[in-house]
Design a protein around this motif. Sequence first.
Motif, PDB file in Angstrom:
ATOM      1  N   ILE A  14       6.920 -22.665 -13.470  1.00 50.63           N
ATOM      2  CA  ILE A  14       7.437 -21.311 -13.692  1.00 50.63           C
ATOM      3  C   ILE A  14       8.055 -20.754 -12.413  1.00 50.63           C
ATOM      4  O   ILE A  14       9.094 -20.099 -12.445  1.00 50.63           O
ATOM      5  CB  ILE A  14       6.329 -20.374 -14.223  1.00 50.63           C
ATOM      6  CG1 ILE A  14       5.882 -20.821 -15.612  1.00 50.63           C
ATOM      7  CG2 ILE A  14       6.809 -18.926 -14.276  1.00 50.63           C
ATOM      8  CD1 ILE A  14       4.654 -20.091 -16.128  1.00 50.63           C
ATOM      9  N   PHE A  15       7.432 -21.032 -11.265  1.00 48.20           N
ATOM     10  CA  PHE A  15       7.973 -20.559  -9.992  1.00 48.20           C
ATOM     11  C   PHE A  15       9.363 -21.125  -9.740  1.00 48.20           C
ATOM     12  O   PHE A  15      10.279 -20.399  -9.326  1.00 48.20           O
ATOM     13  CB  PHE A  15       7.036 -20.929  -8.842  1.00 48.20           C
ATOM     14  CG  PHE A  15       7.600 -20.573  -7.502  1.00 48.20           C
ATOM     15  CD1 PHE A  15       7.553 -19.264  -7.047  1.00 48.20           C
ATOM     16  CD2 PHE A  15       8.182 -21.534  -6.704  1.00 48.20           C
ATOM     17  CE1 PHE A  15       8.093 -18.927  -5.814  1.00 48.20           C
ATOM     18  CE2 PHE A  15       8.716 -21.214  -5.469  1.00 48.20           C
ATOM     19  CZ  PHE A  15       8.670 -19.906  -5.015  1.00 48.20           C
ATOM     20  N   TRP A  16       9.545 -22.428  -9.984  1.00 49.89           N
ATOM     21  CA  TRP A  16      10.860 -23.018  -9.736  1.00 49.89           C
ATOM     22  C   TRP A  16      11.890 -22.573 -10.771  1.00 49.89           C
ATOM     23  O   TRP A  16      13.074 -22.450 -10.459  1.00 49.89           O
ATOM     24  CB  TRP A  16      10.767 -24.537  -9.635  1.00 49.89           C
ATOM     25  CG  TRP A  16      10.240 -24.901  -8.281  1.00 49.89           C
ATOM     26  CD1 TRP A  16       9.002 -25.363  -7.972  1.00 49.89           C
ATOM     27  CD2 TRP A  16      10.939 -24.756  -7.033  1.00 49.89           C
ATOM     28  NE1 TRP A  16       8.889 -25.529  -6.616  1.00 49.89           N
ATOM     29  CE2 TRP A  16      10.057 -25.157  -6.009  1.00 49.89           C
ATOM     30  CE3 TRP A  16      12.214 -24.316  -6.679  1.00 49.89           C
ATOM     31  CZ2 TRP A  16      10.405 -25.152  -4.663  1.00 49.89           C
ATOM     32  CZ3 TRP A  16      12.559 -24.313  -5.336  1.00 49.89           C
ATOM     33  CH2 TRP A  16      11.668 -24.721  -4.345  1.00 49.89           C
ATOM     34  N   LEU A  17      11.455 -22.303 -11.979  1.00 56.13           N
ATOM     35  CA  LEU A  17      12.348 -21.713 -12.977  1.00 56.13           C
ATOM     36  C   LEU A  17      12.781 -20.323 -12.530  1.00 56.13           C
ATOM     37  O   LEU A  17      13.963 -19.970 -12.616  1.00 56.13           O
ATOM     38  CB  LEU A  17      11.649 -21.665 -14.336  1.00 56.13           C
ATOM     39  CG  LEU A  17      12.459 -21.141 -15.514  1.00 56.13           C
ATOM     40  CD1 LEU A  17      13.681 -22.034 -15.765  1.00 56.13           C
ATOM     41  CD2 LEU A  17      11.578 -21.086 -16.760  1.00 56.13           C
ATOM     42  N   LEU A  18      11.833 -19.543 -12.031  1.00 52.85           N
ATOM     43  CA  LEU A  18      12.137 -18.217 -11.491  1.00 52.85           C
ATOM     44  C   LEU A  18      13.120 -18.321 -10.333  1.00 52.85           C
ATOM     45  O   LEU A  18      14.098 -17.565 -10.262  1.00 52.85           O
ATOM     46  CB  LEU A  18      10.844 -17.529 -11.035  1.00 52.85           C
ATOM     47  CG  LEU A  18      10.979 -16.251 -10.217  1.00 52.85           C
ATOM     48  CD1 LEU A  18      11.621 -15.147 -11.031  1.00 52.85           C
ATOM     49  CD2 LEU A  18       9.617 -15.813  -9.701  1.00 52.85           C
ATOM     50  N   SER A  19      12.902 -19.255  -9.431  1.00 46.08           N
ATOM     51  CA  SER A  19      13.807 -19.440  -8.296  1.00 46.08           C
ATOM     52  C   SER A  19      15.217 -19.789  -8.753  1.00 46.08           C
ATOM     53  O   SER A  19      16.201 -19.271  -8.219  1.00 46.08           O
ATOM     54  CB  SER A  19      13.293 -20.544  -7.374  1.00 46.08           C
ATOM     55  OG  SER A  19      12.042 -20.212  -6.865  1.00 46.08           O
ATOM     56  N   GLY A  20      15.325 -20.660  -9.737  1.00 46.02           N
ATOM     57  CA  GLY A  20      16.642 -21.029 -10.258  1.00 46.02           C
ATOM     58  C   GLY A  20      17.355 -19.855 -10.908  1.00 46.02           C
ATOM     59  O   GLY A  20      18.569 -19.664 -10.713  1.00 46.02           O
ATOM     60  N   ILE A  21      16.632 -19.045 -11.654  1.00 42.91           N
ATOM     61  CA  ILE A  21      17.257 -17.890 -12.315  1.00 42.91           C
ATOM     62  C   ILE A  21      17.673 -16.840 -11.297  1.00 42.91           C
ATOM     63  O   ILE A  21      18.753 -16.244 -11.415  1.00 42.91           O
ATOM     64  CB  ILE A  21      16.311 -17.318 -13.393  1.00 42.91           C
ATOM     65  CG1 ILE A  21      16.255 -18.294 -14.566  1.00 42.91           C
ATOM     66  CG2 ILE A  21      16.757 -15.941 -13.855  1.00 42.91           C
ATOM     67  CD1 ILE A  21      15.304 -17.915 -15.661  1.00 42.91           C
ATOM     68  N   VAL A  22      16.840 -16.621 -10.276  1.00 38.58           N
ATOM     69  CA  VAL A  22      17.220 -15.660  -9.232  1.00 38.58           C
ATOM     70  C   VAL A  22      18.435 -16.167  -8.464  1.00 38.58           C
ATOM     71  O   VAL A  22      19.339 -15.398  -8.133  1.00 38.58           O
ATOM     72  CB  VAL A  22      16.023 -15.372  -8.293  1.00 38.58           C
ATOM     73  CG1 VAL A  22      16.465 -14.603  -7.067  1.00 38.58           C
ATOM     74  CG2 VAL A  22      14.947 -14.602  -9.042  1.00 38.58           C
ATOM     75  N   PHE A  23      18.505 -17.476  -8.189  1.00 35.39           N
ATOM     76  CA  PHE A  23      19.691 -18.027  -7.530  1.00 35.39           C
ATOM     77  C   PHE A  23      20.926 -17.867  -8.415  1.00 35.39           C
ATOM     78  O   PHE A  23      21.998 -17.514  -7.932  1.00 35.39           O
ATOM     79  CB  PHE A  23      19.490 -19.506  -7.173  1.00 35.39           C
ATOM     80  CG  PHE A  23      20.719 -20.104  -6.563  1.00 35.39           C
ATOM     81  CD1 PHE A  23      21.051 -19.844  -5.248  1.00 35.39           C
ATOM     82  CD2 PHE A  23      21.562 -20.907  -7.317  1.00 35.39           C
ATOM     83  CE1 PHE A  23      22.206 -20.377  -4.682  1.00 35.39           C
ATOM     84  CE2 PHE A  23      22.713 -21.445  -6.771  1.00 35.39           C
ATOM     85  CZ  PHE A  23      23.037 -21.176  -5.452  1.00 35.39           C
ATOM     86  N   LEU A  24      20.769 -18.123  -9.718  1.00 33.93           N
ATOM     87  CA  LEU A  24      21.882 -17.941 -10.648  1.00 33.93           C
ATOM     88  C   LEU A  24      22.344 -16.487 -10.651  1.00 33.93           C
ATOM     89  O   LEU A  24      23.550 -16.216 -10.641  1.00 33.93           O
ATOM     90  CB  LEU A  24      21.457 -18.366 -12.057  1.00 33.93           C
ATOM     91  CG  LEU A  24      22.489 -18.188 -13.170  1.00 33.93           C
ATOM     92  CD1 LEU A  24      23.693 -19.104 -12.930  1.00 33.93           C
ATOM     93  CD2 LEU A  24      21.855 -18.479 -14.522  1.00 33.93           C
TER      94      LEU A  24
END
Length: 162
Positions: A14-24
């Motif tokens: 979930i943390f890495w999914l969150l990081s990817g969405i924030v980067f997007l």
Amino acid sequence: MRIPPLDSALVFLIFWLLSGIVFLQFFTRYVLNDSIGWTEEIARYLLILVTFLGSAIAVRRNTHISVEFFYRYLPKHLARLLSAVVDFLRISLLGIMTVLCIQLSNNTQQMMTSIDVSKSVLYGFVAGCFCLMTLYSIIAAWRHVLEGKLDVAPDVPASWEE
């Protein structure tokens, strides 16, 4: 190779999914000058998930912040009593929060703004995290009863005999 517990693997995902969405969100807003609308709301919800699941992991590892002053200076029998009271209060609070979150989840009709998913799913996940925290607290309390450990921080003695 040691396999991490399921909750640790899930919070990592979930943390890495969150990081990817924030980067997007950052990329589309500042590089493309045309931000995607759903990224802010989903990032907020993923942060909530990471927070509560991380709290469950902290309860499992017994690494939440605690006041250790009394454990250090009370006589052994009073320190054990204090530990039992703290364990009971923690289990009670987390159990009550579990029940309240389940009720909130069952009573929520509101949908998320950007995607067609009920907010009750989010509240249900939080209720599940509180349930995990309650179970981990019961396990810690039982361990305290059996082993007589304080188990509040690495620098606190493992037992009152020391």
